[in-house]
Design an enzyme around this catalytic site. Structure first.
Site, mmCIF file in Angstrom:
data_model
loop_
_atom_site.group_PDB
_atom_site.id
_atom_site.type_symbol
_atom_site.label_atom_id
_atom_site.label_comp_id
_atom_site.label_asym_id
_atom_site.label_seq_id
_atom_site.Cartn_x
_atom_site.Cartn_y
_atom_site.Cartn_z
ATOM 1 N NE ARG A 382 -4.348 -1.328 2.088
ATOM 2 C CZ ARG A 382 -4.529 -2.410 2.823
ATOM 3 N NH1 ARG A 382 -3.610 -2.782 3.690
ATOM 4 N NH2 ARG A 382 -5.629 -3.138 2.702
ATOM 5 C CB VAL A 504 -7.985 -0.974 -6.234
ATOM 6 C CG1 VAL A 504 -8.895 -1.142 -7.429
ATOM 7 C CG2 VAL A 504 -6.972 0.135 -6.500
ATOM 8 C CD GLU A 505 -2.859 -1.591 -3.298
ATOM 9 O OE1 GLU A 505 -2.508 -0.814 -2.390
ATOM 10 O OE2 GLU A 505 -2.095 -1.977 -4.186
ATOM 11 N N GLY A 506 -8.568 -1.723 -0.866
ATOM 12 C CA GLY A 506 -9.364 -1.269 0.260
ATOM 13 C C GLY A 506 -10.019 0.059 -0.080
#
Length: 830
Positions: A382, A504-506
Site C-alpha cells: 500500500r 482498490v486495495e481497500g
C-alpha cells in the site's frame, strides 16, 4: 532526626498559599513529564507536610500509596476486579481471528511516535530520505525513459492495449521482475526505485504504470519471495522475472471486498487414487487485474480438510495457492470495463479445479496462513504502487497547470495572475510537495525493513484523495482543454481513472475509518493491544502492568496537551532552528492532544468505537496529517532547507495544521463522553480561539502559484521524476515549448507594454503591434520574430482536439502529433 525536624519546621513556616501554589506547580510538572508513581507518592508526602496535615491524613494517604505501589497487592485489590468488570461489560472490542491477523500484520514505525503524545523528533529526523543507486538511476534514465517514448497515452486508450513491441520491451528489460532477487533473474530494486519507476511510467500513461506495478505488488512474486518453498521459488521466480509467466492475484469477490471473512471461494483437501494429496477448488472472483492474459493465477480461498489429511484440523482458514491458468476448470477471458481505462481487469471463475497440495504457497505449512501472508504483503504494498501512481498525476498537474497558467490569456492577462486561479494552483503545488516528501519518507522506511501497516494505509488513502482534488483543480483551471478528449489532453484520462485508485486495495472510506484509526488505535497505542490481549488471556499480571501505565499515559498527555495549548507549543521546544522550528513545536502539541483525545474516545466508546466511523475518521485525519507533516519536515531538512522551496514548505505545513485543527473541531463538537460532553464543547470553543493551524495565507498561496509558472531548477525539482517529452508536438512538450518561448520573450513583451503605456503604440494584440513597433524602432526584427514564434506556440498550446464525424464515430484517433488540428495561421509559424 534533627535534620528531619528542621525540614518539617521549615515547611511549617511556609505560607499556605505558597504551599498550595508549589504543590500545583509540582503536580503539573510531574504530570507533564510523566513522573513515575513512586515519585508522586513522595511528592504527596511533601505536600502534606507543607499543608501541616494531621497525622490521621498521613495514615489515610499511606494506604493507597501502598496499594498502588506494591504490585501484588494492586493486582489482587484493583486490577483483578477491574478485569472482571470490563469483561462483564464487554467494554473492550471483541477481535476476530481475521481482525487479529490484520492488526498484528507488519510492525509499528513512526506512527507509534505520533501516537505516543511525546514524539521523539530525533528519531523522526534520523529516518532515511533515500536516493537511488547508480543501477536504479540508470534503469530510470534508460529502459523507463525508452518505454515512455514508445507509448502514447491516447493511442493506448484508442487501441485498448499496448503494441506487441511495447509488451516485448517490458518483458526483455525486466519490468515484471523489479522486486525479484537477482539470483532468480530479477532486478531486486529497492522500494524507493520501484516507486520512482511507477511514478515515471504513470506520468506518461496510466495503464502503463498499472500494468507494471501490479505484477510487482501484491501477487505471486511478492508472496513467493517471502513465503514460497524453495522449489516454488526456483521454478516460478525466474519465469516471472523474464515475463514468461504473466501473474495475477485473485482476492476480491462479489460479497468479499474489504470483508475477507465473507469469502466464499473454497478448497478441499482430498487424497487421489495415486495416494497423493490434492485440492479441489471453486471460486468466483472479480476485479482481477491482468487475469485475462495471465498464465499463473494467485488465488485466495477458504480451505477445508474434512479428513484432517494435513494434520492441522478441518477448517484451516484462508489459504493462498498458485494455479496455472490453463488448468482444467479455470475460466478466464472476459473483461470488466473500469471506466473505459484500458488495463486488463477481469473476472475469473473456477469449477472443481484440481491441483496438487503443493500448489499452496509455502507448501503444506502454508495451509491456513494466507490471510497473514496477504496482510503482511499489503502492509508494504500500500505504500508503493497507488501512492506512486497518484503522485505521477500530481506532478503532471503541477508541471502542466503551471505552464498553462502562464500561457493562457484572458482579458489581456495570463490567467495565472488571477487570484481565483492562484488558489487552486497553490493547492496543486502544496499537495505535490508534501506528497513527494511522504513518498520518499515511506519508501525509505520500507527499504530499512519496516512494514508499517498504518503508515502505508495513510499513504494509500491520502495520496489518492489529494490527487483527486489536484485533478479536479487542474480540470477547473484548464477548462475546455481538460474536457475535450484527444491526444492533446493530458488530464481527462487521469480524471476518469481516479475513482479506480480510490476503490482498490481497500475502499478509501473503510481505509480511513477502519484501518488508519480503527487499526491504529489498537496497534499503535503503547498499551491498548497489550491490555486487550491480557483480557483475552485472563492475564492479570499483564493487564496490571499495562492498565496502570495507560492511566499514567493519559494523565501525562492531558497535562502536555493543556500546557502546550496555552504556550502554543513553545514549552516543547524544537530539535532544529530556522523556518521548521515552529512546526516541530506544533507537532508536539498536536501529538499530545491527539493521544489524550484518542484515549478519551477509547474510554468513552470502548468496543463500540469501531462503529463510530465519523469520529474515527476525524482521528484518522489527525494521524494522517501528523504523518504527512513529519515527512515534509524531514524533506525540508534533508534537502538542505532550500530557499526556493520555502514557500512550498510553508504552504504544506500550514495546510497540515489547518486540517489537524479542522479534525479536532469536529471531534470536540461531536464526541460523546458520559456526563462530560458539555466540557468538551467548552474545550472546543477554546480550541477555535487558540487554533493549532489556519489555512495558508493568500499571500503565501500567491507565491506558490507564481513559482509554478517560472521555468528553472525549482520548477524542475518540484516535478522531478515524471516523464517530460522533448518533442514540442507532444501534449506536454507543447506546453513546455510554449512556456520556454514566452518566458524568453518576456523582455520584448515588456517593451511593447511600456510603449502602449506611453501611447507610442495603440492597445492591440502583440502580433498586430509588431509592424508599427518595428517602424518606430521599439523592437528589432529578431525580437519581432521571437514574439511571432512565442505567440504561435501560445496559440498552438491552447488548441483542443477536433475530429470529423467519421473519425469520431469510428473512434479513429488523430495521429499523436496532432497533425491537422492546427489552424493555417499556426501551421505557418510553428
Amino acid at each position: 532526626m534533627e535534620a528531619l525536624s528542621e525540614l518539617f519546621g521549615f515547611f511549617s513556616e511556609v505560607p499556605l498559599w505558597a504551599s498550595i501554589t508549589a504543590t500545583v506547580i509540582i503536580a503539573i510538572g510531574f504530570a507533564y513529564t510523566g513522573a513515575p508513581l513512586w515519585l508522586w507518592a513522595i511528592a504527596g508526602y511533601v505536600g502534606l507536610i507543607g499543608l501541616d496535615a494531621p497525622q490521621w491524613l498521613f495514615i489515610a494517604y499511606t494506604v493507597p500509596v501502598l496499594v498502588f505501589n506494591i504490585k501484588p497487592v494492586r493486582r489482587v485489590l484493583l486490577s483483578g476486579p477491574i478485569m472482571k468488570l470490563l469483561d462483564a461489560l464487554n467494554f473492550l472490542p471483541t477481535i476476530s481471528q481475521t481482525e487479529q491477523t490484520a492488526i498484528e500484520a507488519g510492525n509499528v514505525w513512526i506512527e507509534g511516535e505520533l501516537f505516543s503524545g511525546k514524539p521523539n523528533f530525533k528519531r523522526t529526523l534520523e529516518q532515511p530520505y533515500p536516493d537511488l543507486t547508480k543501477e536504479e538511476q540508470e534503469f530510470l534514465d534508460g529502459p523507463v525513459e525508452k518505454v515512455c517514448e514508445m507509448v502514447n497515452d491516447w493511442d493506448v486508450f484508442v487501441r485498448k492495449d499496448f503494441t506487441e513491441e511495447t509488451w516485448d520491451f517490458l518483458r526483455k528489460e525486466g519490468f515484471f521482475g523489479l522486486i525479484i532477487p537477482k539470483k532468480y533473474g530479477g532486478l531486486e530494486f529497492s522500494a524507493t526505485a520501484h516507486s520512482a519507476i511507477v511514478v515515471k511510467l504513470s506520468s506518461r500513461c496510466g495503464p502503463l504504470g498499472t500494468t507494471v506495478m501490479v505484477p510487482n505488488s501484491l501477487g505471486p512474486a511478492e508472496l513467493l519471495n517471502h513465503y514460497g518453498t524453495q522449489k516454488q521459488k526456483d521454478y516460478y521466480l525466474p519465469r516471472l522475472a523474464a515475463g514468461v509467466e504473466m501473474p495475477c492475484f485473485a482476492l476480491t469477490e462479489p460479497n468479499a471486498g474489504s470483508d475477507a471473512g465473507g469469502m466464499t471461494s473454497d478448497g478441499e483437501v482430498f487424497k487421489g487414487e495415486n495416494g497423493e494429496l490434492y485440492l479441489r477448488l471453486n471460486w468466483n472472483k472479480r476485479y482481477i487485474t491482468l487475469a485475462a492474459i495471465s498464465t499463473v493465477l494467485g488465488l485466495a480461498f477458504k480451505l477445508r480438510d474434512p479428513e484432517n489429511l494435513l494434520g492441522k484440523g478441518e477448517d484451516l482458514g484462508i489459504t493462498c495457492a498458485l494455479i496455472p491458468s490453463d488448468t482444467e476448470g479455470v475460466v478466464l477471458g472476459k473483461r470488466h470495463d473500469p471506466l473505459g481505462v484500458p488495463f486488463y481487469n477481469c473476472p475469473t471463475h473456477g469449477h472443481d479445479v484440481v491441483v496438487p497440495v503443493d500448489a499452496i504457497i509455502g507448501g503444506k505449512e502454508g495451509a491456513g496462513n494466507g490471510w497473514r501472508m496477504l496482510m503482511e504483503s499489503l502492509a508494504v504494498g500500500r505504500g508503493i504502487s497507488l501512492p506512486a501512481s497518484s503522485l505521477a498525476g500530481a506532478k503532471l498537474s503541477t508541471r502542466v497547470v503551471g505552464a498553462y497558467a502562464a500561457i493562457r490569456k484572458q482579458f489581456g492577462l495570463n490567467i495565472g495572475k488571477f487570484e481565483g486561479i492562484e488558489e487552486p494552483m497553490a493547492r496543486i503545488g502544496g499537495y505535490t510537495y508534501f506528497m513527494e516528501a511522504a513518498r520518499k519518507y515511506t519508501t525509505g522506511g520500507l527499504d530499512q525493513g519496516e512494514k508499517p501497516a498504518v503508515v502505508t494505509a495513510i499513504a494509500k488513502y491520502n495520496f489518492t484523495e489529494h490527487t483527486r482534488e489536484i485533478i479536479n483543480d487542474a480540470m477547473d483551471i484548464v477548462g475546455g482543454a481538460g474536457i475535450s478528449r484527444g491526444p492533446r489532453n493530458v488530464f481527462a484520462h487521469g480524471y476518469i481513472s481516479l475513482p479506480i485508485a480510490i476503490t482498490v486495495e481497500g475502499a478509501n472510506i473503510l481505509t480511513r475509518t477502519l484501518m488508519i484509526f480503527g487499526q491504529g488505535a489498537i496497534r499503535c497505542h503503547p498499551y491498548a493491544l497489550n491490555e486487550i490481549n491480557a483480557l483475552m488471556d485472563k492475564d492479570v499480571k499483564g493487564f496490571d502492568d499495562n492498565f496502570w501505565a495507560h492511566i499514567g499515559h493519559v494523565g501525562r498527555n492531558k497535562a502536555r496537551s493543556f500546557m502546550l495549548s496555552i504556550t502554543r507549543g513553545y514549552l516543547a521546544g524544537s530539535p532544529v532552528n530556522g523556518p521548521a522550528a515552529k512546526y516541530y513545536r506544533k507537532m508536539a502539541w498536536a501529538s499530545a492532544s491527539f493521544a489524550f483525545f484518542a484515549d478519551i474516545a477509547l474510554g468513552s466508546y470502548g468496543g463500540g468505537l469501531k462503529m463510530k466511523e465519523k469520529i474515527a475518521g476525524r482521528y484518522a485525519d489527525i494521524l494522517s496529517f501528523m504523518y504527512l507533516g513529519t515527512a515534509t519536515l524531514r524533506r525540508f531538512e534533508a534537502e538542505g532547507r532550500r530557499k526556493e522551496d520555502l514557500d512550498y514548505f510553508k504552504w504544506s505545513m500550514d495546510y497540515v495544521f489547518y486540517r489537524i485543527q479542522e479534525a479536532f473541531d469536529g471531534i470536540l463538537r461531536e464526541i460523546k463522553v458520559p456526563g462530560l460532553s458539555w466540557g468538551f464543547r467548552l474545550v472546543g470553543i477554546w480550541s477555535r480561539l487558540n487554533p493549532i493551524g489556519t489555512y495558508p495565507s493568500d499571500d503565501l498561496g500567491h507565491r506558490v502559484a507564481q513559482a509554478m509558472q517560472e521555468p528553472g531548477e525549482a520548477r524542475d525539482r518540484m516535478t522531478d521524476g515524471m516523464y517530460i517529452p522533448s518533442d514540442p508536438t507532444e501534449a506536454v512538450g507543447r506546453y513546455e515549448n510554449a512556456l520556454t518561448l514566452i518566458t524568453n520573450t518576456n523582455p520584448v513583451y515588456k517593451k511593447l507594454y511600456t510603449a502602449m503605456k506611453k501611447r507610442e503604440l495603440p492597445k492591440d494584440s502583440f502580433l498586430n503591434l509588431l509592424k508599427p513597433a518595428l517602424e518606430k524602432n521599439i523592437i528589432t526584427k529578431a525580437e519581432a520574430e521571437m514574439v511571432e514564434k512565442a505567440e504561435a506556440a501560445r496559440t498552438d498550446a491552447i488548441q483542443v482536439d477536433e475530429f470529423t464525424l467519421e473519425e469520431y464515430m469510428n473512434a479513429t484517433p488523430k495521429s499523436p502529433d496532432g497533425e491537422g488540428l492546427k489552424t493555417k495561421e499556426v501551421d505557418s509559424l510553428v
